[in-house]
Write an enzyme that holds these catalytic residues in place. Structure first.
Site, PDB file in Angstrom:
ATOM      1  N   ASN A  19      29.941 -28.247  -4.571  1.00 30.18           N
ATOM      2  CA  ASN A  19      30.862 -28.133  -5.701  1.00 30.18           C
ATOM      3  C   ASN A  19      31.910 -29.221  -5.526  1.00 30.18           C
ATOM      4  O   ASN A  19      31.735 -30.139  -4.724  1.00 30.18           O
ATOM      5  CB  ASN A  19      31.447 -26.718  -5.796  1.00 30.18           C
ATOM      6  CG  ASN A  19      32.290 -26.323  -4.592  1.00 30.18           C
ATOM      7  OD1 ASN A  19      33.010 -27.139  -4.021  1.00 30.18           O
ATOM      8  ND2 ASN A  19      32.206 -25.063  -4.207  1.00 30.18           N
ATOM      9  N   LYS A  98      48.607  -7.285  12.147  1.00 27.51           N
ATOM     10  CA  LYS A  98      49.866  -7.452  11.423  1.00 27.51           C
ATOM     11  C   LYS A  98      49.593  -7.749   9.950  1.00 27.51           C
ATOM     12  O   LYS A  98      48.527  -8.243   9.611  1.00 27.51           O
ATOM     13  CB  LYS A  98      50.664  -8.615  12.026  1.00 27.51           C
ATOM     14  CG  LYS A  98      51.214  -8.312  13.415  1.00 27.51           C
ATOM     15  CD  LYS A  98      51.861  -9.547  14.014  1.00 27.51           C
ATOM     16  CE  LYS A  98      53.249  -9.786  13.427  1.00 27.51           C
ATOM     17  NZ  LYS A  98      53.930 -10.920  14.107  1.00 27.51           N
ATOM     18  N   MET A 180      28.958 -24.105 -15.094  1.00 25.58           N
ATOM     19  CA  MET A 180      28.650 -25.356 -14.391  1.00 25.58           C
ATOM     20  C   MET A 180      29.881 -25.859 -13.644  1.00 25.58           C
ATOM     21  O   MET A 180      31.020 -25.560 -14.006  1.00 25.58           O
ATOM     22  CB  MET A 180      28.187 -26.425 -15.386  1.00 25.58           C
ATOM     23  CG  MET A 180      29.204 -26.727 -16.476  1.00 25.58           C
ATOM     24  SD  MET A 180      28.594 -27.920 -17.703  1.00 25.58           S
ATOM     25  CE  MET A 180      28.924 -29.455 -16.830  1.00 25.58           C
ATOM     26  N   LYS A 181      29.623 -26.622 -12.573  1.00 30.91           N
ATOM     27  CA  LYS A 181      30.698 -27.228 -11.799  1.00 30.91           C
ATOM     28  C   LYS A 181      31.204 -28.486 -12.512  1.00 30.91           C
ATOM     29  O   LYS A 181      30.416 -29.224 -13.108  1.00 30.91           O
ATOM     30  CB  LYS A 181      30.193 -27.612 -10.411  1.00 30.91           C
ATOM     31  CG  LYS A 181      29.648 -26.441  -9.610  1.00 30.91           C
ATOM     32  CD  LYS A 181      30.706 -25.393  -9.353  1.00 30.91           C
ATOM     33  CE  LYS A 181      30.170 -24.252  -8.507  1.00 30.91           C
ATOM     34  NZ  LYS A 181      31.172 -23.168  -8.388  1.00 30.91           N
ATOM     35  N   ASP A 218      33.827 -24.755 -13.760  1.00 30.44           N
ATOM     36  CA  ASP A 218      34.444 -24.352 -12.485  1.00 30.44           C
ATOM     37  C   ASP A 218      34.837 -25.583 -11.683  1.00 30.44           C
ATOM     38  O   ASP A 218      33.994 -26.419 -11.350  1.00 30.44           O
ATOM     39  CB  ASP A 218      33.427 -23.507 -11.696  1.00 30.44           C
ATOM     40  CG  ASP A 218      34.019 -22.885 -10.440  1.00 30.44           C
ATOM     41  OD1 ASP A 218      35.219 -23.112 -10.167  1.00 30.44           O
ATOM     42  OD2 ASP A 218      33.288 -22.170  -9.735  1.00 30.44           O
ATOM     43  N   ASN A 220      36.611 -25.287  -8.711  1.00 20.96           N
ATOM     44  CA  ASN A 220      36.704 -24.911  -7.292  1.00 20.96           C
ATOM     45  C   ASN A 220      38.009 -25.350  -6.633  1.00 20.96           C
ATOM     46  O   ASN A 220      38.017 -25.756  -5.467  1.00 20.96           O
ATOM     47  CB  ASN A 220      35.491 -25.429  -6.516  1.00 20.96           C
ATOM     48  CG  ASN A 220      34.233 -24.667  -6.896  1.00 20.96           C
ATOM     49  OD1 ASN A 220      33.496 -25.082  -7.792  1.00 20.96           O
ATOM     50  ND2 ASN A 220      33.998 -23.529  -6.269  1.00 20.96           N
ATOM     51  N   GLU A 244      37.675 -22.382 -14.785  1.00 19.10           N
ATOM     52  CA  GLU A 244      37.768 -21.640 -13.524  1.00 19.10           C
ATOM     53  C   GLU A 244      38.372 -22.454 -12.386  1.00 19.10           C
ATOM     54  O   GLU A 244      38.014 -23.619 -12.191  1.00 19.10           O
ATOM     55  CB  GLU A 244      36.362 -21.168 -13.130  1.00 19.10           C
ATOM     56  CG  GLU A 244      36.303 -20.422 -11.797  1.00 19.10           C
ATOM     57  CD  GLU A 244      34.953 -19.746 -11.592  1.00 19.10           C
ATOM     58  OE1 GLU A 244      34.346 -19.300 -12.584  1.00 19.10           O
ATOM     59  OE2 GLU A 244      34.513 -19.660 -10.438  1.00 19.10           O
ATOM     60  N   HIS A 327      33.486 -12.738  -8.182  1.00 18.43           N
ATOM     61  CA  HIS A 327      32.711 -13.846  -7.608  1.00 18.43           C
ATOM     62  C   HIS A 327      31.620 -13.275  -6.695  1.00 18.43           C
ATOM     63  O   HIS A 327      31.749 -12.169  -6.185  1.00 18.43           O
ATOM     64  CB  HIS A 327      33.679 -14.709  -6.787  1.00 18.43           C
ATOM     65  CG  HIS A 327      33.029 -15.627  -5.792  1.00 18.43           C
ATOM     66  ND1 HIS A 327      32.750 -15.252  -4.495  1.00 18.43           N
ATOM     67  CD2 HIS A 327      32.613 -16.908  -5.903  1.00 18.43           C
ATOM     68  CE1 HIS A 327      32.190 -16.281  -3.856  1.00 18.43           C
ATOM     69  NE2 HIS A 327      32.099 -17.293  -4.688  1.00 18.43           N
ATOM     70  N   GLU A 346      29.282 -12.124 -11.524  1.00 16.87           N
ATOM     71  CA  GLU A 346      28.635 -13.428 -11.426  1.00 16.87           C
ATOM     72  C   GLU A 346      27.180 -13.251 -10.994  1.00 16.87           C
ATOM     73  O   GLU A 346      26.804 -12.225 -10.419  1.00 16.87           O
ATOM     74  CB  GLU A 346      29.390 -14.268 -10.381  1.00 16.87           C
ATOM     75  CG  GLU A 346      28.887 -15.689 -10.252  1.00 16.87           C
ATOM     76  CD  GLU A 346      29.872 -16.587  -9.484  1.00 16.87           C
ATOM     77  OE1 GLU A 346      30.697 -16.070  -8.708  1.00 16.87           O
ATOM     78  OE2 GLU A 346      29.802 -17.819  -9.683  1.00 16.87           O
ATOM     79  N   TYR A 348      23.778 -15.817  -9.370  1.00 17.32           N
ATOM     80  CA  TYR A 348      23.274 -17.143  -8.991  1.00 17.32           C
ATOM     81  C   TYR A 348      21.747 -17.117  -9.042  1.00 17.32           C
ATOM     82  O   TYR A 348      21.117 -16.799  -8.037  1.00 17.32           O
ATOM     83  CB  TYR A 348      23.683 -17.509  -7.567  1.00 17.32           C
ATOM     84  CG  TYR A 348      25.154 -17.464  -7.262  1.00 17.32           C
ATOM     85  CD1 TYR A 348      25.997 -18.467  -7.722  1.00 17.32           C
ATOM     86  CD2 TYR A 348      25.684 -16.437  -6.492  1.00 17.32           C
ATOM     87  CE1 TYR A 348      27.349 -18.435  -7.425  1.00 17.32           C
ATOM     88  CE2 TYR A 348      27.032 -16.401  -6.192  1.00 17.32           C
ATOM     89  CZ  TYR A 348      27.856 -17.391  -6.656  1.00 17.32           C
ATOM     90  OH  TYR A 348      29.175 -17.354  -6.358  1.00 17.32           O
TER      91      TYR A 348
END
Ligand code: MG
Length: 393
Positions: A19, A98, A180-181, A218, A220, A244, A327, A346, A348
């Site tokens: 990506n 913590k 799509m990226k 997207d 990223n 995105e 995701h 999502e 794939y």
């Protein structure tokens, strides 16, 4: 309830794709099997794995979270009604941790949490989506989940024609919306990168009959505010399904600045790993509950016990669970989407096998997928994945 065995392993999910930020050639996933024994010797083994985008967490699992879960008392992992209590197990795992600085311990805990929910549903003999609807959603489950095909990755030598062909395959599989990226042209000045991406986007839009609501893009998290605004100005007239991760996932102020300028839907959240981080996005990210999409991935962010807290936080801030589309493209989130009334999930179709994808023999019809009636998350109805999980013995 008693936890009798926990095993962990590592499986490759490598792929020759990239990506805008990372390539996936060395990507791995943790897998775990947790065996639980209940009343009258009833036993179930639940499976878990981590979602793509983060690596296997064998060190954290071996050194902290598995030993703590093994040491949990029966009272800690049993609810008042005698059922397996993933929230109690979660508290046992997070002892001596913590707050803040969530890092990737949320991934390790998420792997075990998934296995515990799988076991809990198997012990009751019901699919996880049914268990969730009954416990947390007044018995209401959706008949099917909206899913979209995420792909459009960068491959070496992959041109616009190959991208369009890929998207055409997804439509042939029954998806109606694709993603799509963008933003991945390496070292290119923003003006040239934008020109190239607009050609890629317009080619896919043509395949979709010009309907922007069927295409998401997207980034990223690659852009700074300047590039995000430049792309936003070019994308806005296309009315895309969503834009995105245009910005660094933890930079809330720049999201608020973009949301003032870019009117169509923005989607983000897959790299926020706790309720507190999600809450900061909601408080400071300027996102709009009537249109924006939240993609927190329960398998990366401390599991479903934490995701339930995130949903509660969202409702308290005036957001509907329908704005959530997790995701990850895995069956765990699909069960959550159907059982808790999210907006979808999502998918794939061509990458991240065998962890991505849903039950075998459950087709996608007009962009929606039904759930199999199999106890647990449904891994037993997904042969290729089950074979990997069963290597744990
Ligand atoms: Mg994404």
């Amino acid at each position: 309830m008693r936890i009798t065995a926990i095993r962990q392993g590592i499986a490759p999910i490598s792929s020759a794709i990239a990506n805008a930020y990372i390539d996936f050639s060395k990507m791995t996933a943790s897998i775990v099997a947790v065996t639980v024994e209940g009343e009258g010797g009833r036993r179930a083994t639940g499976y878990g794995f981590n979602s793509n985008g983060r690596y296997a967490q064998q060190g954290l699992l071996a050194e902290r979270f598995i030993p703590r879960l093994e040491a949990a008392t029966e009272a800690q992992v049993t609810a008042a009604d005698g059922r397996l209590d993933p929230a109690g197990a979660w508290a046992a795992m997070m002892r001596n941790e913590k707050p803040g600085g969530h890092g990737e311990r949320s991934v390790a805990v998420g792997v075990l949490d998934m296995a515990l929910w799988d076991a809990a549903a198997k012990l009751e003999g019901v699919p996880l989506w049914r268990l969730l609807a009954d416990r947390f959603n007044k018995g209401r489950a959706d008949e099917a989940a909206w899913v979209y095909a995420a792909g459009g990755y960068y491959h070496p030598g992959k041109g616009v024609d190959a991208l369009v062909e890929e998207m055409r395959r997804y439509l042939g599989m029954g998806y109606s919306t694709v993603k799509m990226k963008i933003g991945g042209a390496p070292g290119t000045p923003i003006r040239d990168a934008l020109r190239e991406d607009m050609q890629r986007i317009e080619a896919v839009l043509k395949l979709l009959g010009g309907d922007g609501s069927r295409l998401a893009v997207d980034v990223n998290g690659r852009f700074g505010l300047h590039a995000a605004l430049a792309y936003g100005a070019a994308l806005a007239p296309l009315n895309l399904r969503w834009y995105e991760e245009p910005l660094d996932p933890l930079d809330y102020a720049t999201h608020a600045a973009l949301a003032e300028q870019y009117a169509p839907p923005i989607a983000t959240g897959e790299n926020l790993f706790s309720m507190q981080d999600a809450r900061n996005l909601i408080r400071h990210g300027g996102l709009r509950p009537d249109r924006d999409i939240l993609q927190f991935d329960p398998a990366l962010s401390y599991g479903l016990v934490e995701y339930l807290r995130t949903l509660e936080m969202l409702v308290a801030h005036g957001w509907s669970p329908r704005r959530c589309v997790p995701h990850g493209g895995h069956q765990f989130a699909l069960n959550i989407a159907v059982g808790l009334g999210l907006g979808g999930n999502e998918s794939y179709p061509e990458v991240f096998a065998p962890f991505g994808g849903f039950a075998d023999d459950v087709p996608v019809v007009e962009g929606r997928v039904r759930m199999p009636d199999v106890p647990g998350i449904g891994f037993e109805a997904k042969n290729e994945l089950l074979a990997v999980l069963r290597t744990l013995g």
